[in-house]
Every structure is written in C-alpha cells, then in structure tokens.
Write a protein that holds these residues in place. Structure first.
Motif, PDB file in Angstrom:
ATOM      1  N   LEU A  77     129.525 -59.036  72.077  1.00  0.00           N
ATOM      2  CA  LEU A  77     129.420 -60.321  71.409  1.00  0.00           C
ATOM      3  C   LEU A  77     129.708 -61.490  72.342  1.00  0.00           C
ATOM      4  O   LEU A  77     129.476 -62.656  71.959  1.00  0.00           O
ATOM      5  CB  LEU A  77     130.386 -60.366  70.218  1.00  0.00           C
ATOM      6  N   THR A  78     130.180 -61.228  73.525  1.00  0.00           N
ATOM      7  CA  THR A  78     130.586 -62.324  74.421  1.00  0.00           C
ATOM      8  C   THR A  78     129.784 -62.346  75.717  1.00  0.00           C
ATOM      9  O   THR A  78     130.196 -63.001  76.693  1.00  0.00           O
ATOM     10  CB  THR A  78     132.077 -62.206  74.749  1.00  0.00           C
ATOM     11  N   GLN A  79     128.656 -61.667  75.793  1.00  0.00           N
ATOM     12  CA  GLN A  79     127.864 -61.634  77.010  1.00  0.00           C
ATOM     13  C   GLN A  79     127.269 -63.004  77.347  1.00  0.00           C
ATOM     14  O   GLN A  79     127.032 -63.322  78.533  1.00  0.00           O
ATOM     15  CB  GLN A  79     126.750 -60.594  76.891  1.00  0.00           C
ATOM     16  N   GLU A  80     127.045 -63.836  76.349  1.00  0.00           N
ATOM     17  CA  GLU A  80     126.468 -65.153  76.601  1.00  0.00           C
ATOM     18  C   GLU A  80     127.419 -66.074  77.335  1.00  0.00           C
ATOM     19  O   GLU A  80     127.019 -67.124  77.859  1.00  0.00           O
ATOM     20  CB  GLU A  80     126.036 -65.805  75.275  1.00  0.00           C
ATOM     21  N   LEU A  81     128.747 -65.684  77.428  1.00  0.00           N
ATOM     22  CA  LEU A  81     129.703 -66.516  78.147  1.00  0.00           C
ATOM     23  C   LEU A  81     129.485 -66.458  79.650  1.00  0.00           C
ATOM     24  O   LEU A  81     130.121 -67.201  80.397  1.00  0.00           O
ATOM     25  CB  LEU A  81     131.145 -66.073  77.813  1.00  0.00           C
ATOM     26  N   ALA A  82     128.551 -65.587  80.080  1.00  0.00           N
ATOM     27  CA  ALA A  82     128.240 -65.542  81.516  1.00  0.00           C
ATOM     28  C   ALA A  82     127.604 -66.851  81.959  1.00  0.00           C
ATOM     29  O   ALA A  82     127.720 -67.243  83.132  1.00  0.00           O
ATOM     30  CB  ALA A  82     127.316 -64.365  81.817  1.00  0.00           C
ATOM     31  N   GLY A  83     126.950 -67.568  81.052  1.00  0.00           N
ATOM     32  CA  GLY A  83     126.325 -68.830  81.416  1.00  0.00           C
ATOM     33  C   GLY A  83     126.757 -69.971  80.546  1.00  0.00           C
ATOM     34  O   GLY A  83     126.133 -71.050  80.591  1.00  0.00           O
ATOM     35  N   SER A  84     127.711 -69.798  79.686  1.00  0.00           N
ATOM     36  CA  SER A  84     128.139 -70.843  78.763  1.00  0.00           C
ATOM     37  C   SER A  84     129.641 -70.783  78.579  1.00  0.00           C
ATOM     38  O   SER A  84     130.269 -69.716  78.752  1.00  0.00           O
ATOM     39  CB  SER A  84     127.421 -70.693  77.414  1.00  0.00           C
ATOM     40  N   ASP A  85     130.252 -71.922  78.177  1.00  0.00           N
ATOM     41  CA  ASP A  85     131.695 -71.952  77.943  1.00  0.00           C
ATOM     42  C   ASP A  85     132.024 -71.799  76.461  1.00  0.00           C
ATOM     43  O   ASP A  85     133.197 -71.771  76.085  1.00  0.00           O
ATOM     44  CB  ASP A  85     132.295 -73.277  78.435  1.00  0.00           C
ATOM     45  N   THR A  86     131.028 -71.696  75.606  1.00  0.00           N
ATOM     46  CA  THR A  86     131.265 -71.538  74.173  1.00  0.00           C
ATOM     47  C   THR A  86     130.393 -70.437  73.636  1.00  0.00           C
ATOM     48  O   THR A  86     129.401 -70.040  74.252  1.00  0.00           O
ATOM     49  CB  THR A  86     130.960 -72.851  73.411  1.00  0.00           C
ATOM     50  N   LEU A  87     130.764 -69.981  72.454  1.00  0.00           N
ATOM     51  CA  LEU A  87     129.992 -68.951  71.768  1.00  0.00           C
ATOM     52  C   LEU A  87     129.117 -69.594  70.716  1.00  0.00           C
ATOM     53  O   LEU A  87     129.505 -70.564  70.037  1.00  0.00           O
ATOM     54  CB  LEU A  87     130.925 -67.919  71.129  1.00  0.00           C
ATOM     55  N   SER A  88     127.958 -68.981  70.533  1.00  0.00           N
ATOM     56  CA  SER A  88     127.055 -69.451  69.494  1.00  0.00           C
ATOM     57  C   SER A  88     127.565 -68.994  68.132  1.00  0.00           C
ATOM     58  O   SER A  88     128.431 -68.114  68.046  1.00  0.00           O
ATOM     59  CB  SER A  88     125.637 -68.909  69.754  1.00  0.00           C
ATOM     60  N   PRO A  89     127.049 -69.583  67.037  1.00  0.00           N
ATOM     61  CA  PRO A  89     127.556 -69.223  65.703  1.00  0.00           C
ATOM     62  C   PRO A  89     127.436 -67.734  65.363  1.00  0.00           C
ATOM     63  O   PRO A  89     128.273 -67.176  64.657  1.00  0.00           O
ATOM     64  CB  PRO A  89     126.718 -70.083  64.759  1.00  0.00           C
ATOM     65  N   GLY A  90     126.398 -67.084  65.843  1.00  0.00           N
ATOM     66  CA  GLY A  90     126.210 -65.667  65.508  1.00  0.00           C
ATOM     67  C   GLY A  90     127.369 -64.803  66.007  1.00  0.00           C
ATOM     68  O   GLY A  90     127.980 -64.065  65.221  1.00  0.00           O
ATOM     69  N   PRO A  91     127.685 -64.817  67.305  1.00  0.00           N
ATOM     70  CA  PRO A  91     128.825 -64.027  67.791  1.00  0.00           C
ATOM     71  C   PRO A  91     130.132 -64.427  67.125  1.00  0.00           C
ATOM     72  O   PRO A  91     130.991 -63.580  66.866  1.00  0.00           O
ATOM     73  CB  PRO A  91     128.837 -64.320  69.285  1.00  0.00           C
ATOM     74  N   VAL A  92     130.310 -65.772  66.849  1.00  0.00           N
ATOM     75  CA  VAL A  92     131.551 -66.198  66.195  1.00  0.00           C
ATOM     76  C   VAL A  92     131.651 -65.569  64.812  1.00  0.00           C
ATOM     77  O   VAL A  92     132.716 -65.085  64.402  1.00  0.00           O
ATOM     78  CB  VAL A  92     131.590 -67.742  66.096  1.00  0.00           C
ATOM     79  N   ARG A  93     130.507 -65.594  64.081  1.00  0.00           N
ATOM     80  CA  ARG A  93     130.524 -64.972  62.747  1.00  0.00           C
ATOM     81  C   ARG A  93     130.842 -63.482  62.837  1.00  0.00           C
ATOM     82  O   ARG A  93     131.598 -62.950  62.028  1.00  0.00           O
ATOM     83  CB  ARG A  93     129.163 -65.201  62.093  1.00  0.00           C
ATOM     84  N   ALA A  94     130.272 -62.825  63.821  1.00  0.00           N
ATOM     85  CA  ALA A  94     130.530 -61.375  63.984  1.00  0.00           C
ATOM     86  C   ALA A  94     132.000 -61.106  64.322  1.00  0.00           C
ATOM     87  O   ALA A  94     132.597 -60.141  63.825  1.00  0.00           O
ATOM     88  CB  ALA A  94     129.623 -60.816  65.074  1.00  0.00           C
ATOM     89  N   LEU A  95     132.595 -61.955  65.174  1.00  0.00           N
ATOM     90  CA  LEU A  95     134.014 -61.770  65.512  1.00  0.00           C
ATOM     91  C   LEU A  95     134.904 -61.982  64.294  1.00  0.00           C
ATOM     92  O   LEU A  95     135.881 -61.247  64.085  1.00  0.00           O
ATOM     93  CB  LEU A  95     134.402 -62.731  66.646  1.00  0.00           C
ATOM     94  N   GLU A  96     134.606 -62.964  63.507  1.00  0.00           N
ATOM     95  CA  GLU A  96     135.409 -63.221  62.300  1.00  0.00           C
ATOM     96  C   GLU A  96     135.325 -62.048  61.333  1.00  0.00           C
ATOM     97  O   GLU A  96     136.321 -61.650  60.721  1.00  0.00           O
ATOM     98  CB  GLU A  96     134.942 -64.511  61.650  1.00  0.00           C
TER      99      GLU A  96
END
Length: 484
Positions: A77-96
């Motif tokens: 769920l956090t692979q997109e942090l390789a190029g970004s400093d924040t998470l998109s809503p989808g991974p955030v929803r999945a983490l919650e």
C-alpha cells in the motif's frame, strides 16, 4: 582442649572475620555468613543480567514477528511513496480498514508512515499527518535497514496520543522497501498493545528469578554441607589433638617426676652405699673382728699355759670363738650375695627366699602367691631383683624385731600391677613391734629398699597396728617396666 600457641589451627580459629564476635563463630557459621552475602550478590547480578537478556530477546522476537506481519500489509500500500511524500486516498482507505480488521484491531493500536527528515507521510492519528518531527535514534536506525523496537518508552513528541491511552506499548520501526530496487522508501512505525505480553513477560521473569534463586540456594546448601562436614572434622581433630597434647603434657609431667626421682635416687645411692659399707664394717668389727681378736689373745696365751686341762679348755674357747666368727661372716656374706634368679619366675624367687629364711631361722613362712603366670614368667630382671630384696628384707626385719610372731608373704596382681606384702602377725598373747617401740620404719634397709622400688616407678608402704601387727607392702607396674 588445651591452647596450642601459634599453631595454624588455633590461629585460624581465633582469626576474626567480621570483628571479634565473628572470630568466636564456628567455621561453618562464618562460611554461611560470608558465603551468603557473596552468593546473594552473585544471584542478584546473574538474575538481573539474565532477566534483562530474556526481556530483550522476547521484545526483539516479538518486534521481528510483528514487523514481518505488518510489512506484508503495509508494503503493497505504500509503494507510491517512492516518488511522492503523501499517500493517495485509496491506500489511506485500505490502511484504515486494515487497522479496523479483527486480526489487527486488538493488537496494533496506531500506525505512522515516515519519510526522510522526520516527515509524517500518514498517521492513523490524523492530526499529525504532514508534520515534521525530530527523528528519534530508533527511527534513524530504521532508515539504515534495521527493525527497531522500544518497550513502553513513549517519550517522543509525536507519541502524545499514544501516551494518553495509558497502556503498555511496543513501539516498532520497520523499513519499507521498493519492490523493484530494494531501496528504503519509508519507515513504518506501529504501536502494539503489550498488555498480554507484559503479563507473560512478568511470569517469565518471576520464573527466571525462582530458577536462579533455587539454583543459588541448592549450591549454597551443598557448599555449606561440605564446609560443615569439614568444620566438624576440624573440631574433632582439634579435640583429639587437645587430648593428645594433654596426654603428652601428663606424660611429660610424669617424666619430670621420674627424672627427679632418679636424680634423688642417684644422689642417695652413693650415700646409701657408704652407709651399707659402714654397716658391714660395723658388723664385721662388732662380731667376727672381736671374736678373731679374742682368738688371737688366746693363741698368745697358749704358749705360756703348761696345764693340759687349762690348755684344752682355752683351745675349746678358741675353737668356739673362731667358729662363731666364721658363722657371722657366712651370715654377712649370705645377706650380700644373691643366687641365680634370671630363669626363675617371681613365684619361684619368693619361695627360694622363704626357704632360705626358714633354714636359717627355723621359723615357718606362710606363702599366698596368686599371680598371672605370664607376669611371673616374663617380669624384667629389675623387678626380679627388687622382689628378691624386698622379701629378704621384710623377713629379716620380721625376725629381727618380732621373732615370736607369725610371718606370711602374699603376692597378687591387678592387671599389670604387682602387689607384694610381708605380714608380721601378732600372736594372741604377743605385742606388735610398734607396741615394743621396735618398728623398723626408719631402718637403713627399708630406706634403700624404698629407693629401689621408687626408681622402678613403684611405691613402698609400711603399716603397723597393735592388733594386727606390721605389713610391709610394695606395688610396681610390671607392664611399664617390661616395655622399657
């Protein structure tokens, strides 16, 4: 036990361990006190070290297991942090939703995703998302690729929300890697509720302390048993040594007394020999010498006597004087000489002296001789000579001072002690030597005999009563003399 000056055992016994009072304690008690302090201190050190190591291992293993579990959920769920400093809503929803799932809701309380420089990319505590904090040492170590864990140490600024829950936490930092490159793109921090772990850890620590304490107690007990046995052995050996020292002192005292007796006997020996020579000289002078002088005078007068009858009478007087002189000389010589007694038992020696006395005086001697045959056969020569002189002197004194009394000789033994008595019994109408004032207690013969008996370690006694008469008795230890 008697004190032994400056011996290792006695000086060790007197050496104080914890002062003067401790110096009076037994070796086992002193070991228990000193060893108890050392073993308790050792038990505490070993126990604390072992429990801390156990605690660290339990926390580390728990952290590794939890980090591995959480990485399987968080990394995709956090692979997109390789190029970004924040998470998109989808991974955030999945983490919650993951935090609310039954598998994690009772175990993981909060999650934080960190970017380099202490930036919070996402947090289940939404009010700190996007904020920047001073990186903690554990967080910095996690950026180096290590899984770090802190047990119940919520002292960072970003942990204020967790501290408010007032429960034990295991704070775990786990690096998140990019799938294709393996580079660390973020650090996941999650807080695990360790209420159950804390109870299990407490039980483990108590069990560890019980094992350490019981092991220390058994070691101390076994060592105390060894020291106690050694202490008792030392006490027994000290007691035996004291008894032996006391016995040696007693023997030394006896040797001192015997040496003094020997010295006195040696000093009196010359005096007694001189007195014997004077007595022999007096006996020769008063007896044979006077008779020989009379015979010499008669011989001088025979030449002037012409009457045959007078001459024959004078010759008869001369013959009687010379015969009496020879008799006296034989009596004196018989008192000085001693028959061969080396092969005779003690009973035979007494019988020979009694027979000689009966032949010389015509007085019967009653014998009561009841001793062990081994003692009679194997008595040393010094005892044999003393027995001969004792019986001879006793019978001569009885004949000289109480010629009408009944005389008996008794000999018996009590163990190695030989008891020999010459008894002068008063006849029904007679009187004892003491009653006539003629008791021989201070005579020259008894004085020499006493010295002879005492030189052998024995004793001599003389008793007299008007009713029973006189008893001359000697006691000597044949066993001690035989062993010398």
């Amino acid at each position: 036990m008697s004190e032994i000056a400056e011996t290792p055992a006695s000086s060790f016994r007197r050496m104080p361990l914890f002062g003067e009072k401790a110096g009076k304690l037994s070796l086992a008690t002193r070991f228990a006190l000193a060893g108890g302090v050392v073993m308790i201190a050792g038990m505490a050190i070993i126990g604390f070290w072992m429990t801390e190591r156990l605690k660290a291992h339990v926390i580390e293993n728990t952290a590794q297991a939890t980090a591995l579990l959480m990485d399987s959920f968080i990394a995709p769920l956090t692979q997109e942090l390789a190029g970004s400093d924040t998470l998109s809503p989808g991974p955030v929803r999945a983490l919650e939703e993951m935090l609310q799932s039954p598998a994690l809701s009772d175990r993981v309380i909060a999650i934080k995703i960190w970017k380099p420089g202490g930036y919070v990319a996402w947090s289940s505590v939404s009010d700190i998302t996007g904020e920047r904090f001073e990186p903690s040492p554990s967080l910095q170590a996690a950026w180096q690729g290590n899984v770090m864990a802190e047990y119940d140490a919520l002292d960072e600024d970003e942990s204020s929300g967790e501290r408010a829950r007032d429960m034990p936490f295991l704070e775990i930092y786990s690096p998140v890697r990019e799938y294709w490159s393996g580079d660390i793109i973020a650090v996941a921090e999650f807080y695990e509720d360790t209420t159950v772990l804390q109870g299990s850890l407490r039980d483990l620590l108590w069990q560890s302390w019980i094992v350490v304490g019981l092991t220390t107690f058994l070691m101390a007990l076994s060592l105390y048993g060894i020291v106690l046995r050694g202490s008792r052995m030392i006490d027994r050996q000290r007691e035996v040594l004291g008894i032996r020292m006391h016995e040696m002192q007693r023997i030394a005292d006896q040797n001192t007394v015997l040496r003094e007796r020997v010295q006195r006997a040696s000093a009196k020996g010359a005096e007694l020999n001189e007195q014997y020579l004077r007595r022999i000289s007096a006996d020769l002078h008063d007896g044979p010498a006077q008779l020989v002088s009379l015979a010499a005078l008669k011989i001088d007068g025979l030449a002037r006597i012409e009457d045959r009858e007078v001459r024959a009478r004078e010759i008869g007087v001369l013959r009687d004087a010379l015969g009496e002189a020879m008799t006296d000389i034989r009596d004196i010589c018989s008192g000085l000489s001693m028959p061969d007694i080396e092969t005779l038992p003690l009973v035979g020696i007494v019988e020979r002296v009694a027979a000689t006395h009966e032949d010389r005086t015509g007085i019967s001697v009653d014998l009561d001789l009841d001793i062990d045959e081994a003692i009679g056969q194997h008595a040393p020569q010094s005892i044999r000579i003393t027995v001969y002189r004792f019986v001879q002197e006793g019978l001569n004194n009885a004949f000289r001072h109480a010629p009408g009394n009944e005389v008996s000789v008794q000999m018996r033994n009590a163990g190695t002690k030989l008891v020999l008595s010459v008894i002068d019994r008063v006849p029904p109408s007679g009187a004892s030597p003491a009653a006539r004032g003629t008791a021989p207690g201070g005579g020259l013969g008894l004085a020499g005999l006493r010295q002879r008996v005492e030189s052998l370690g024995g004793s001599l006694s003389f008793q007299t009563t008007p009713e029973e008469g006189s008893t001359l008795e000697m006691t000597v230890d044949t066993g001690e003399r035989a062993s010398l």
